[in-house]
Design a protein around this motif. Structure first.
Motif, PDB file in Angstrom:
ATOM      1  N   TYR A  81      -4.028 -17.136  -0.162  1.00  0.00           N
ATOM      2  CA  TYR A  81      -4.934 -15.949  -0.546  1.00  0.00           C
ATOM      3  C   TYR A  81      -4.862 -15.050   0.622  1.00  0.00           C
ATOM      4  N   VAL A  82      -4.939 -15.390   1.972  1.00  0.00           N
ATOM      5  CA  VAL A  82      -5.216 -14.438   2.774  1.00  0.00           C
ATOM      6  C   VAL A  82      -3.954 -13.533   3.002  1.00  0.00           C
ATOM      7  N   TRP A  83      -2.816 -13.741   2.414  1.00  0.00           N
ATOM      8  CA  TRP A  83      -1.841 -12.629   2.455  1.00  0.00           C
ATOM      9  C   TRP A  83      -2.355 -11.834   1.498  1.00  0.00           C
ATOM     10  N   LYS A  84      -2.854 -11.953   0.468  1.00  0.00           N
ATOM     11  CA  LYS A  84      -3.348 -10.827  -0.240  1.00  0.00           C
ATOM     12  C   LYS A  84      -4.200 -10.019   0.380  1.00  0.00           C
ATOM     13  N   ILE A  85      -5.044 -10.381   1.152  1.00  0.00           N
ATOM     14  CA  ILE A  85      -5.946  -9.528   1.913  1.00  0.00           C
ATOM     15  C   ILE A  85      -5.261  -8.793   2.926  1.00  0.00           C
ATOM     16  N   ILE A  86      -4.134  -9.318   3.573  1.00  0.00           N
ATOM     17  CA  ILE A  86      -3.330  -8.775   4.719  1.00  0.00           C
ATOM     18  C   ILE A  86      -2.405  -7.733   4.072  1.00  0.00           C
TER      19      ILE A  86
ATOM     20  N   GLY B 144      -5.671  -3.230   1.973  1.00  0.00           N
ATOM     21  CA  GLY B 144      -5.892  -4.422   3.083  1.00  0.00           C
ATOM     22  C   GLY B 144      -5.648  -4.081   4.639  1.00  0.00           C
ATOM     23  N   VAL B 145      -5.458  -5.234   5.434  1.00  0.00           N
ATOM     24  CA  VAL B 145      -5.520  -5.170   6.736  1.00  0.00           C
ATOM     25  C   VAL B 145      -4.301  -4.344   7.453  1.00  0.00           C
TER      26      VAL B 145
ATOM     27  N   THR C 281       4.710 -15.226   2.028  1.00  0.00           N
ATOM     28  CA  THR C 281       3.558 -16.344   2.288  1.00  0.00           C
ATOM     29  C   THR C 281       4.121 -17.832   2.205  1.00  0.00           C
TER      30      THR C 281
ATOM     31  N   MET D  19     -11.773  -5.047   2.540  1.00  0.00           N
ATOM     32  CA  MET D  19     -11.090  -5.553   3.787  1.00  0.00           C
ATOM     33  C   MET D  19     -10.212  -4.874   4.729  1.00  0.00           C
TER      34      MET D  19
ATOM     35  N   ILE E 191     -10.975  -9.309  -5.252  1.00  0.00           N
ATOM     36  CA  ILE E 191     -11.327 -10.320  -4.145  1.00  0.00           C
ATOM     37  C   ILE E 191     -12.685  -9.610  -3.546  1.00  0.00           C
TER      38      ILE E 191
END
Lengths: 290, 260
Positions: A124-129, A134-135, A163, B40, B230
Protein backbone atom coordinates in the motif's frame (compact mmCIF):
# COMPACT_ATOMS: atom_id res chain seq x y z
CA UNK A 1 2.82 -58.15 18.17
CA UNK A 2 4.93 -57.75 21.27
CA UNK A 3 3.69 -55.30 23.92
CA UNK A 4 6.62 -53.09 23.04
CA UNK A 5 5.64 -52.92 19.39
CA UNK A 6 2.05 -52.42 20.39
CA UNK A 7 3.02 -49.44 22.50
CA UNK A 8 5.06 -48.05 19.61
CA UNK A 9 2.12 -48.13 17.22
CA UNK A 10 -0.37 -46.92 19.81
CA UNK A 11 1.88 -43.95 20.44
CA UNK A 12 2.17 -43.41 16.72
CA UNK A 13 -1.61 -43.43 16.23
CA UNK A 14 -2.24 -41.26 19.28
CA UNK A 15 0.26 -38.59 18.30
CA UNK A 16 -0.26 -38.78 14.58
CA UNK A 17 -4.05 -39.21 14.31
CA UNK A 18 -5.14 -35.60 14.56
CA UNK A 19 -2.39 -34.05 12.38
CA UNK A 20 -2.88 -36.68 9.67
CA UNK A 21 -6.66 -36.31 9.53
CA UNK A 22 -6.42 -32.52 9.69
CA UNK A 23 -3.80 -32.22 6.96
CA UNK A 24 -5.59 -34.65 4.64
CA UNK A 25 -8.99 -33.14 5.19
CA UNK A 26 -8.10 -29.45 5.07
CA UNK A 27 -5.05 -29.41 2.79
CA UNK A 28 -4.62 -32.47 0.58
CA UNK A 29 -8.30 -32.95 -0.29
CA UNK A 30 -8.88 -29.23 -1.06
CA UNK A 31 -6.01 -29.29 -3.60
CA UNK A 32 -7.55 -32.45 -5.09
CA UNK A 33 -11.01 -30.83 -5.22
CA UNK A 34 -9.52 -27.82 -7.01
CA UNK A 35 -7.93 -30.15 -9.54
CA UNK A 36 -11.28 -31.92 -10.02
CA UNK A 37 -13.22 -28.68 -10.50
CA UNK A 38 -10.72 -27.60 -13.17
CA UNK A 39 -12.19 -30.34 -15.39
CA UNK A 40 -15.78 -29.25 -14.84
CA UNK A 41 -18.00 -27.48 -17.35
CA UNK A 42 -19.63 -24.13 -16.83
CA UNK A 43 -23.34 -24.00 -17.62
CA UNK A 44 -24.13 -20.45 -16.56
CA UNK A 45 -24.79 -19.78 -13.72
CA UNK A 46 -23.88 -23.28 -12.57
CA UNK A 47 -20.87 -25.56 -12.80
CA UNK A 48 -21.48 -29.16 -13.77
CA UNK A 49 -19.19 -32.03 -12.77
CA UNK A 50 -17.46 -33.29 -15.88
CA UNK A 51 -14.14 -34.56 -17.15
CA UNK A 52 -12.98 -32.53 -20.11
CA UNK A 53 -9.87 -30.52 -20.90
CA UNK A 54 -11.69 -27.48 -22.27
CA UNK A 55 -10.60 -25.19 -19.45
CA UNK A 56 -6.94 -26.07 -19.88
CA UNK A 57 -7.25 -25.73 -23.64
CA UNK A 58 -8.69 -22.27 -23.08
CA UNK A 59 -5.80 -21.30 -20.79
CA UNK A 60 -3.20 -22.22 -23.39
CA UNK A 61 -5.07 -21.45 -26.62
CA UNK A 62 -6.79 -18.16 -25.75
CA UNK A 63 -4.14 -15.45 -26.34
CA UNK A 64 -5.65 -13.45 -23.48
CA UNK A 65 -4.62 -16.04 -20.88
CA UNK A 66 -1.35 -17.02 -22.52
CA UNK A 67 -0.37 -13.36 -22.62
CA UNK A 68 -1.08 -12.82 -18.95
CA UNK A 69 0.89 -15.98 -18.05
CA UNK A 70 3.90 -14.79 -20.05
CA UNK A 71 3.67 -11.29 -18.59
CA UNK A 72 3.52 -12.73 -15.08
CA UNK A 73 6.58 -14.87 -15.81
CA UNK A 74 8.46 -11.84 -17.09
CA UNK A 75 7.59 -9.68 -14.07
CA UNK A 76 8.39 -12.45 -11.58
CA UNK A 77 11.75 -13.07 -13.31
CA UNK A 78 12.62 -9.35 -13.28
CA UNK A 79 11.68 -9.09 -9.61
CA UNK A 80 13.94 -12.08 -8.82
CA UNK A 81 16.84 -10.52 -10.73
CA UNK A 82 16.50 -7.12 -9.03
CA UNK A 83 15.99 -8.63 -5.58
CA UNK A 84 19.12 -10.73 -6.16
CA UNK A 85 21.13 -7.74 -7.41
CA UNK A 86 20.31 -5.84 -4.21
CA UNK A 87 20.05 -8.75 -1.78
CA UNK A 88 23.37 -10.43 -2.58
CA UNK A 89 25.55 -7.38 -1.86
CA UNK A 90 23.60 -6.88 1.35
CA UNK A 91 24.23 -10.46 2.52
CA UNK A 92 27.88 -10.24 1.41
CA UNK A 93 28.31 -7.01 3.33
CA UNK A 94 26.83 -8.50 6.50
CA UNK A 95 29.07 -11.59 6.42
CA UNK A 96 32.38 -10.33 5.06
CA UNK A 97 32.58 -6.59 5.76
CA UNK A 98 30.87 -6.25 9.15
CA UNK A 99 33.48 -7.29 11.70
CA UNK A 100 31.60 -7.67 14.97
CA UNK A 101 29.05 -10.43 15.48
CA UNK A 102 26.78 -8.18 17.53
CA UNK A 103 26.48 -5.55 14.80
CA UNK A 104 26.03 -8.27 12.18
CA UNK A 105 23.20 -9.96 14.06
CA UNK A 106 21.50 -6.65 14.66
CA UNK A 107 21.72 -5.58 11.00
CA UNK A 108 20.56 -9.01 9.84
CA UNK A 109 17.51 -8.70 12.06
CA UNK A 110 16.88 -5.20 10.69
CA UNK A 111 16.99 -6.55 7.12
CA UNK A 112 14.78 -9.61 7.52
CA UNK A 113 12.19 -8.37 10.01
CA UNK A 114 10.15 -6.49 7.34
CA UNK A 115 9.60 -9.86 5.68
CA UNK A 116 6.91 -10.70 8.18
CA UNK A 117 5.51 -7.23 8.73
CA UNK A 118 2.17 -6.65 7.09
CA UNK A 119 2.52 -7.49 3.47
CA UNK A 120 -0.55 -5.42 2.58
CA UNK A 121 0.79 -2.24 4.17
CA UNK A 122 4.16 -2.65 2.50
CA UNK A 123 2.40 -2.81 -0.88
CA UNK A 124 0.00 0.00 0.00
CA UNK A 125 2.72 2.46 0.97
CA UNK A 126 4.02 2.51 -2.62
CA UNK A 127 0.63 3.77 -3.68
CA UNK A 128 1.08 6.87 -1.56
CA UNK A 129 4.71 7.28 -2.61
CA UNK A 130 4.22 6.94 -6.37
CA UNK A 131 0.68 8.37 -6.78
CA UNK A 132 -0.17 11.54 -8.71
CA UNK A 133 -0.74 13.54 -5.52
CA UNK A 134 1.82 11.45 -3.71
CA UNK A 135 5.13 11.84 -1.96
CA UNK A 136 7.46 11.51 -4.97
CA UNK A 137 5.45 13.87 -7.18
CA UNK A 138 5.03 16.52 -4.51
CA UNK A 139 8.71 16.23 -3.61
CA UNK A 140 9.77 16.76 -7.22
CA UNK A 141 7.40 19.73 -7.57
CA UNK A 142 8.49 21.20 -4.26
CA UNK A 143 12.13 21.09 -5.32
CA UNK A 144 11.20 22.48 -8.74
CA UNK A 145 12.37 19.51 -10.80
CA UNK A 146 8.94 19.17 -12.41
CA UNK A 147 6.07 21.67 -12.45
CA UNK A 148 3.18 19.29 -13.20
CA UNK A 149 2.42 16.16 -11.19
CA UNK A 150 3.30 13.13 -13.28
CA UNK A 151 1.04 10.12 -13.61
CA UNK A 152 3.92 8.08 -14.93
CA UNK A 153 5.03 6.63 -11.60
CA UNK A 154 1.98 4.63 -10.57
CA UNK A 155 -0.30 2.06 -12.22
CA UNK A 156 2.23 0.44 -14.50
CA UNK A 157 4.60 -2.52 -14.58
CA UNK A 158 7.53 -0.49 -13.25
CA UNK A 159 5.57 0.43 -10.14
CA UNK A 160 4.73 -3.22 -9.65
CA UNK A 161 8.33 -4.34 -10.06
CA UNK A 162 9.49 -1.68 -7.57
CA UNK A 163 6.85 -2.81 -5.06
CA UNK A 164 7.42 -6.55 -5.44
CA UNK A 165 11.22 -6.21 -5.35
CA UNK A 166 10.87 -4.21 -2.15
CA UNK A 167 8.71 -6.94 -0.65
CA UNK A 168 10.99 -9.83 -1.64
CA UNK A 169 14.51 -8.52 -0.88
CA UNK A 170 14.48 -10.06 2.63
CA UNK A 171 13.47 -13.42 1.11
CA UNK A 172 16.57 -13.24 -1.04
CA UNK A 173 18.92 -12.12 1.72
CA UNK A 174 17.96 -14.90 4.14
CA UNK A 175 19.16 -18.01 2.24
CA UNK A 176 22.20 -16.22 0.75
CA UNK A 177 23.22 -15.04 4.20
CA UNK A 178 22.95 -18.61 5.51
CA UNK A 179 25.04 -19.91 2.60
CA UNK A 180 27.75 -17.24 2.96
CA UNK A 181 27.88 -17.81 6.71
CA UNK A 182 28.96 -21.41 6.12
CA UNK A 183 31.98 -20.56 3.96
CA UNK A 184 35.11 -21.14 6.03
CA UNK A 185 37.27 -17.97 6.07
CA UNK A 186 40.35 -20.15 5.48
CA UNK A 187 39.18 -20.85 1.92
CA UNK A 188 39.12 -17.14 1.17
CA UNK A 189 42.49 -16.63 2.85
CA UNK A 190 43.88 -19.50 0.78
CA UNK A 191 42.64 -17.84 -2.38
CA UNK A 192 44.27 -14.55 -1.37
CA UNK A 193 47.52 -16.34 -0.46
CA UNK A 194 47.55 -17.90 -3.89
CA UNK A 195 47.54 -14.42 -5.36
CA UNK A 196 43.90 -13.98 -6.39
CA UNK A 197 42.45 -10.51 -5.94
CA UNK A 198 39.05 -9.90 -4.35
CA UNK A 199 37.27 -10.05 -7.71
CA UNK A 200 38.48 -13.51 -8.74
CA UNK A 201 38.21 -14.79 -5.19
CA UNK A 202 34.59 -13.77 -5.25
CA UNK A 203 33.94 -15.28 -8.65
CA UNK A 204 35.82 -18.54 -8.10
CA UNK A 205 35.35 -19.20 -4.38
CA UNK A 206 32.55 -17.22 -2.77
CA UNK A 207 29.96 -17.25 -5.55
CA UNK A 208 30.11 -21.01 -6.30
CA UNK A 209 29.90 -21.79 -2.58
CA UNK A 210 26.84 -19.59 -2.11
CA UNK A 211 25.07 -20.79 -5.24
CA UNK A 212 22.62 -22.92 -3.24
CA UNK A 213 21.42 -19.84 -1.37
CA UNK A 214 21.03 -17.87 -4.59
CA UNK A 215 18.94 -20.64 -6.16
CA UNK A 216 16.79 -21.02 -3.03
CA UNK A 217 16.16 -17.27 -2.76
CA UNK A 218 15.44 -16.82 -6.45
CA UNK A 219 13.06 -19.79 -6.47
CA UNK A 220 11.05 -18.52 -3.53
CA UNK A 221 10.93 -14.98 -4.89
CA UNK A 222 9.87 -16.11 -8.36
CA UNK A 223 7.18 -18.47 -7.08
CA UNK A 224 5.64 -16.03 -4.61
CA UNK A 225 5.80 -13.06 -7.01
CA UNK A 226 4.26 -15.20 -9.73
CA UNK A 227 1.09 -15.74 -7.69
CA UNK A 228 0.69 -12.32 -6.15
CA UNK A 229 -2.54 -10.43 -6.65
CA UNK A 230 -2.43 -7.78 -3.94
CA UNK A 231 0.43 -5.65 -5.27
CA UNK A 232 -0.85 -5.61 -8.89
CA UNK A 233 -4.34 -4.66 -7.77
CA UNK A 234 -2.92 -1.75 -5.74
CA UNK A 235 -0.12 -0.36 -7.92
CA UNK A 236 -0.37 -2.20 -11.26
CA UNK A 237 -2.24 -0.56 -14.11
CA UNK A 238 -4.43 -2.08 -16.83
CA UNK A 239 -1.34 -3.61 -18.45
CA UNK A 240 -0.06 -4.71 -15.07
CA UNK A 241 -2.60 -7.37 -14.17
CA UNK A 242 -0.96 -10.69 -13.32
CA UNK A 243 -2.30 -14.21 -13.61
CA UNK A 244 -3.54 -14.21 -10.01
CA UNK A 245 -5.76 -11.21 -10.82
CA UNK A 246 -7.26 -13.20 -13.68
CA UNK A 247 -7.92 -16.07 -11.28
CA UNK A 248 -9.48 -13.62 -8.83
CA UNK A 249 -11.83 -12.38 -11.59
CA UNK A 250 -12.99 -15.93 -12.37
CA UNK A 251 -14.15 -16.30 -8.79
CA UNK A 252 -15.74 -12.84 -8.80
CA UNK A 253 -17.27 -10.96 -11.68
CA UNK A 254 -16.59 -13.53 -14.43
CA UNK A 255 -18.04 -16.33 -12.28
CA UNK A 256 -16.21 -19.17 -13.95
CA UNK A 257 -14.87 -21.37 -11.16
CA UNK A 258 -13.78 -24.25 -13.43
CA UNK A 259 -11.61 -21.92 -15.53
CA UNK A 260 -10.30 -20.20 -12.39
CA UNK A 261 -9.45 -23.60 -10.88
CA UNK A 262 -7.69 -24.63 -14.09
CA UNK A 263 -5.58 -21.45 -14.04
CA UNK A 264 -4.84 -22.01 -10.37
CA UNK A 265 -3.85 -25.62 -11.09
CA UNK A 266 -1.47 -24.37 -13.79
CA UNK A 267 0.16 -22.04 -11.22
CA UNK A 268 0.38 -24.93 -8.74
CA UNK A 269 2.05 -27.27 -11.25
CA UNK A 270 4.43 -24.58 -12.46
CA UNK A 271 5.52 -23.74 -8.92
CA UNK A 272 5.95 -27.44 -8.03
CA UNK A 273 8.07 -27.96 -11.15
CA UNK A 274 10.28 -24.98 -10.37
CA UNK A 275 10.73 -26.06 -6.75
CA UNK A 276 11.65 -29.61 -7.81
CA UNK A 277 14.16 -28.42 -10.41
CA UNK A 278 15.71 -25.98 -7.97
CA UNK A 279 16.02 -28.63 -5.26
CA UNK A 280 17.68 -31.01 -7.73
CA UNK A 281 20.11 -28.36 -8.96
CA UNK A 282 20.89 -27.35 -5.40
CA UNK A 283 21.78 -30.93 -4.55
CA UNK A 284 23.67 -31.39 -7.80
CA UNK A 285 25.68 -28.19 -7.40
CA UNK A 286 26.39 -28.78 -3.75
CA UNK A 287 30.06 -28.64 -2.84
CA UNK A 288 31.03 -30.68 0.16
CA UNK A 289 33.14 -28.63 2.51
CA UNK A 290 33.93 -31.33 5.03
CA UNK B 1 39.56 1.44 10.47
CA UNK B 2 41.46 0.13 7.47
CA UNK B 3 41.33 1.91 4.15
CA UNK B 4 38.49 0.78 1.88
CA UNK B 5 39.06 -0.43 -1.67
CA UNK B 6 37.01 1.13 -4.44
CA UNK B 7 34.83 -1.96 -4.71
CA UNK B 8 34.16 -1.95 -1.00
CA UNK B 9 33.02 1.66 -1.25
CA UNK B 10 30.76 0.71 -4.15
CA UNK B 11 29.38 -2.16 -2.11
CA UNK B 12 28.71 0.18 0.80
CA UNK B 13 26.82 2.46 -1.59
CA UNK B 14 24.60 -0.38 -2.82
CA UNK B 15 24.00 -1.60 0.73
CA UNK B 16 23.15 1.89 1.97
CA UNK B 17 20.77 2.41 -0.95
CA UNK B 18 19.07 -0.93 -0.30
CA UNK B 19 18.60 -0.12 3.37
CA UNK B 20 16.96 3.18 2.41
CA UNK B 21 14.77 1.28 -0.07
CA UNK B 22 13.75 -1.13 2.71
CA UNK B 23 12.96 1.44 5.36
CA UNK B 24 12.01 4.70 3.62
CA UNK B 25 8.48 3.43 2.85
CA UNK B 26 7.91 2.53 6.49
CA UNK B 27 9.12 5.98 7.52
CA UNK B 28 6.73 7.54 4.98
CA UNK B 29 3.80 5.58 6.40
CA UNK B 30 4.60 6.63 9.97
CA UNK B 31 5.30 10.29 9.14
CA UNK B 32 2.07 10.73 7.21
CA UNK B 33 0.03 9.20 10.01
CA UNK B 34 0.88 12.33 12.02
CA UNK B 35 0.41 14.82 9.19
CA UNK B 36 -2.74 16.96 9.32
CA UNK B 37 -3.17 17.27 5.55
CA UNK B 38 -5.58 14.63 4.15
CA UNK B 39 -3.61 14.61 0.89
CA UNK B 40 -0.35 12.75 1.33
CA UNK B 41 2.07 15.19 -0.24
CA UNK B 42 5.12 17.25 0.68
CA UNK B 43 5.80 19.69 2.27
CA UNK B 44 4.34 18.38 5.50
CA UNK B 45 1.52 20.26 7.22
CA UNK B 46 1.00 20.33 10.98
CA UNK B 47 1.55 17.52 13.45
CA UNK B 48 -1.68 15.88 14.56
CA UNK B 49 -3.15 12.88 16.37
CA UNK B 50 -6.43 13.29 14.49
CA UNK B 51 -6.04 10.19 12.34
CA UNK B 52 -5.45 8.05 15.41
CA UNK B 53 -8.55 9.57 17.01
CA UNK B 54 -10.51 8.73 13.87
CA UNK B 55 -9.25 5.14 14.00
CA UNK B 56 -10.42 4.80 17.59
CA UNK B 57 -13.85 6.16 16.60
CA UNK B 58 -14.20 3.97 13.52
CA UNK B 59 -16.60 1.21 14.55
CA UNK B 60 -16.18 -0.88 11.40
CA UNK B 61 -12.40 -0.82 11.72
CA UNK B 62 -12.49 -1.76 15.39
CA UNK B 63 -14.88 -4.65 14.68
CA UNK B 64 -12.50 -5.84 11.96
CA UNK B 65 -9.59 -5.54 14.41
CA UNK B 66 -11.52 -7.66 16.92
CA UNK B 67 -12.24 -10.28 14.25
CA UNK B 68 -8.57 -10.39 13.29
CA UNK B 69 -7.52 -10.90 16.90
CA UNK B 70 -10.02 -13.76 17.28
CA UNK B 71 -8.91 -15.40 14.02
CA UNK B 72 -5.19 -15.05 14.76
CA UNK B 73 -5.55 -16.38 18.32
CA UNK B 74 -7.61 -19.42 17.34
CA UNK B 75 -5.43 -20.18 14.31
CA UNK B 76 -2.27 -19.94 16.42
CA UNK B 77 -3.61 -22.35 19.05
CA UNK B 78 -4.57 -24.82 16.31
CA UNK B 79 -1.20 -24.60 14.52
CA UNK B 80 0.58 -25.44 17.77
CA UNK B 81 -1.81 -28.21 18.85
CA UNK B 82 -1.59 -29.88 15.43
CA UNK B 83 1.91 -28.84 14.39
CA UNK B 84 3.90 -30.02 17.41
CA UNK B 85 2.66 -33.67 17.26
CA UNK B 86 3.12 -33.61 13.48
CA UNK B 87 6.74 -32.52 13.91
CA UNK B 88 7.31 -35.18 16.59
CA UNK B 89 6.04 -37.94 14.31
CA UNK B 90 8.09 -36.73 11.34
CA UNK B 91 11.18 -36.59 13.55
CA UNK B 92 10.70 -39.93 15.37
CA UNK B 93 9.20 -42.40 12.94
CA UNK B 94 10.66 -43.76 9.70
CA UNK B 95 7.78 -44.68 7.46
CA UNK B 96 7.04 -44.41 3.76
CA UNK B 97 4.60 -41.58 3.19
CA UNK B 98 5.88 -39.41 6.02
CA UNK B 99 8.07 -37.53 3.55
CA UNK B 100 5.00 -36.73 1.48
CA UNK B 101 3.17 -35.72 4.66
CA UNK B 102 5.96 -33.29 5.55
CA UNK B 103 6.08 -31.85 2.05
CA UNK B 104 2.30 -31.34 2.04
CA UNK B 105 2.41 -29.44 5.32
CA UNK B 106 5.26 -27.22 4.10
CA UNK B 107 3.75 -26.70 0.64
CA UNK B 108 1.56 -23.64 1.44
CA UNK B 109 4.69 -21.74 2.57
CA UNK B 110 6.26 -21.76 -0.88
CA UNK B 111 3.02 -21.72 -2.86
CA UNK B 112 1.34 -18.42 -3.73
CA UNK B 113 -1.45 -17.93 -1.18
CA UNK B 114 -4.07 -17.62 -3.89
CA UNK B 115 -3.68 -21.31 -4.87
CA UNK B 116 -4.29 -22.48 -1.31
CA UNK B 117 -7.16 -20.01 -0.96
CA UNK B 118 -8.89 -21.27 -4.07
CA UNK B 119 -8.36 -24.91 -3.18
CA UNK B 120 -10.03 -24.27 0.17
CA UNK B 121 -12.85 -22.23 -1.36
CA UNK B 122 -13.67 -25.07 -3.79
CA UNK B 123 -13.54 -27.60 -0.98
CA UNK B 124 -15.75 -25.62 1.42
CA UNK B 125 -18.28 -25.02 -1.33
CA UNK B 126 -18.49 -28.75 -2.13
CA UNK B 127 -18.93 -29.62 1.53
CA UNK B 128 -21.33 -26.78 2.22
CA UNK B 129 -19.14 -25.27 4.96
CA UNK B 130 -20.26 -21.64 5.26
CA UNK B 131 -17.66 -18.97 4.54
CA UNK B 132 -16.81 -16.70 7.45
CA UNK B 133 -14.51 -16.43 10.43
CA UNK B 134 -14.68 -20.18 11.14
CA UNK B 135 -13.63 -21.02 7.61
CA UNK B 136 -10.83 -18.44 7.81
CA UNK B 137 -9.56 -19.93 11.10
CA UNK B 138 -9.39 -23.41 9.56
CA UNK B 139 -7.72 -21.96 6.47
CA UNK B 140 -5.08 -19.99 8.39
CA UNK B 141 -4.23 -22.77 10.81
CA UNK B 142 -3.78 -25.21 7.93
CA UNK B 143 -1.78 -22.83 5.73
CA UNK B 144 0.50 -21.78 8.60
CA UNK B 145 1.02 -25.27 10.03
CA UNK B 146 4.32 -25.43 8.15
CA UNK B 147 5.80 -22.57 10.21
CA UNK B 148 5.43 -24.48 13.49
CA UNK B 149 6.38 -27.84 11.96
CA UNK B 150 9.56 -26.56 10.28
CA UNK B 151 10.79 -24.65 13.33
CA UNK B 152 10.04 -27.45 15.80
CA UNK B 153 11.68 -29.98 13.44
CA UNK B 154 14.84 -27.87 13.29
CA UNK B 155 14.97 -27.78 17.07
CA UNK B 156 14.20 -31.50 17.44
CA UNK B 157 17.00 -32.42 15.03
CA UNK B 158 19.47 -30.97 17.53
CA UNK B 159 17.73 -32.38 20.56
CA UNK B 160 19.73 -34.91 22.54
CA UNK B 161 17.65 -38.11 22.46
CA UNK B 162 19.71 -39.66 25.30
CA UNK B 163 17.84 -37.36 27.70
CA UNK B 164 14.59 -39.06 26.77
CA UNK B 165 16.11 -42.51 27.06
CA UNK B 166 17.42 -41.57 30.50
CA UNK B 167 13.97 -40.42 31.51
CA UNK B 168 12.43 -43.72 30.34
CA UNK B 169 15.14 -45.70 32.14
CA UNK B 170 14.34 -43.82 35.31
CA UNK B 171 10.77 -45.09 35.03
CA UNK B 172 8.89 -42.18 33.46
CA UNK B 173 6.20 -43.07 30.94
CA UNK B 174 6.12 -41.58 27.43
CA UNK B 175 3.67 -38.83 28.41
CA UNK B 176 5.64 -37.80 31.48
CA UNK B 177 8.84 -37.88 29.44
CA UNK B 178 7.29 -35.64 26.81
CA UNK B 179 6.13 -33.02 29.27
CA UNK B 180 9.18 -33.08 31.52
CA UNK B 181 12.00 -33.64 29.03
CA UNK B 182 11.06 -33.10 25.38
CA UNK B 183 8.74 -30.13 25.79
CA UNK B 184 11.16 -27.98 27.81
CA UNK B 185 13.75 -28.66 25.10
CA UNK B 186 11.59 -27.36 22.29
CA UNK B 187 9.60 -24.77 24.24
CA UNK B 188 11.26 -21.66 22.80
CA UNK B 189 10.86 -22.99 19.25
CA UNK B 190 7.14 -23.51 19.90
CA UNK B 191 6.64 -20.04 21.39
CA UNK B 192 8.71 -18.40 18.64
CA UNK B 193 6.82 -20.10 15.82
CA UNK B 194 3.48 -19.44 17.55
CA UNK B 195 4.29 -15.70 17.65
CA UNK B 196 5.20 -15.84 13.97
CA UNK B 197 1.99 -17.70 13.10
CA UNK B 198 -0.01 -15.11 15.02
CA UNK B 199 1.57 -12.20 13.14
CA UNK B 200 1.18 -13.88 9.76
CA UNK B 201 -2.43 -14.86 10.42
CA UNK B 202 -3.19 -11.33 11.63
CA UNK B 203 -1.86 -9.91 8.33
CA UNK B 204 -3.03 -12.64 5.99
CA UNK B 205 -4.79 -11.61 2.76
CA UNK B 206 -4.71 -14.16 -0.12
CA UNK B 207 -6.37 -17.08 1.70
CA UNK B 208 -8.69 -14.82 3.70
CA UNK B 209 -9.86 -13.07 0.54
CA UNK B 210 -11.53 -16.22 -0.75
CA UNK B 211 -12.90 -17.52 2.55
CA UNK B 212 -14.33 -14.33 3.95
CA UNK B 213 -18.04 -14.08 4.58
CA UNK B 214 -19.86 -11.10 6.00
CA UNK B 215 -17.31 -10.46 8.76
CA UNK B 216 -14.15 -8.71 7.66
CA UNK B 217 -10.71 -9.16 9.15
CA UNK B 218 -8.60 -6.02 9.52
CA UNK B 219 -6.42 -6.55 6.42
CA UNK B 220 -9.54 -7.31 4.37
CA UNK B 221 -11.17 -4.15 5.70
CA UNK B 222 -8.10 -2.09 4.79
CA UNK B 223 -7.85 -3.77 1.40
CA UNK B 224 -11.46 -2.96 0.49
CA UNK B 225 -11.08 0.62 1.80
CA UNK B 226 -7.98 1.08 -0.36
CA UNK B 227 -9.88 0.29 -3.51
CA UNK B 228 -12.25 3.17 -2.80
CA UNK B 229 -9.50 5.66 -2.06
CA UNK B 230 -6.77 6.31 0.46
CA UNK B 231 -7.11 8.19 3.72
CA UNK B 232 -4.45 8.95 6.36
CA UNK B 233 -6.53 6.81 8.75
CA UNK B 234 -4.97 3.81 7.00
CA UNK B 235 -1.53 5.23 7.84
CA UNK B 236 -2.51 5.54 11.50
CA UNK B 237 -3.83 1.99 11.83
CA UNK B 238 -0.92 0.83 9.65
CA UNK B 239 1.61 2.42 11.99
CA UNK B 240 -0.03 0.67 14.93
CA UNK B 241 -0.03 -2.68 13.10
CA UNK B 242 3.62 -2.33 12.09
CA UNK B 243 4.62 -1.41 15.63
CA UNK B 244 2.81 -4.43 17.10
CA UNK B 245 4.17 -6.75 14.39
CA UNK B 246 7.72 -5.54 14.95
CA UNK B 247 7.53 -6.32 18.65
CA UNK B 248 6.05 -9.79 18.05
CA UNK B 249 8.55 -10.64 15.31
CA UNK B 250 11.65 -9.47 17.14
CA UNK B 251 10.45 -11.57 20.10
CA UNK B 252 9.80 -14.50 17.77
CA UNK B 253 13.15 -14.34 15.97
CA UNK B 254 15.05 -14.20 19.23
CA UNK B 255 13.09 -17.20 20.56
CA UNK B 256 13.81 -19.17 17.39
CA UNK B 257 17.50 -18.39 17.36
CA UNK B 258 19.70 -21.25 18.44
CA UNK B 259 21.60 -20.57 21.58
CA UNK B 260 23.59 -23.77 21.05
Amino acid sequence: MTPRQKRYWLGFAGVFGVPLVWTSLFLLIPYAVMLAVSFWTRKFPLFVPDFQFGNFRQVFADPQYLEVLLRTGKIAALVSVFALALGYPLAYFLIFIVRTAKVRNFLYMVVIVPLWVSYLLRAYVWKIILGTGGVLNSFLMWTGIIDQPSGLFLYNQTAMIITLTYIFIPFMVMPIYTALEKIPPRLIEASHDLGEGPFWTFLRVVLPLSWGGVVAGATLTFCLAFGDFVAPSLVGGPDGMLVANTVQTQFGAALNWPLGSALSTVILLLVLTIITISERSERYGKIDLD
Amino acid sequence: MHKLYWWQRGLLGVVGGTMVYLYLPIVVLVVFSFNSNAVMSLPLAEFTFDWYRKVLANEAMLTALGNSLIVASCATVLTVVIGVPAALVIDRYRLPGLGLFRRTILLPLSLPGIVTGIAMLNFYRQLGIPLGLGAIIIGHSTALLGIVVSQVLTRLSRFNRRLEEASQDLGAGPIETFFKVTLPGIRSAIIGSALLSFTLSFDEIPVTYFLTGRDNTLPMYIYSTLRRGITPEINAIGTLIILASLVLIVASVSMLKDKD
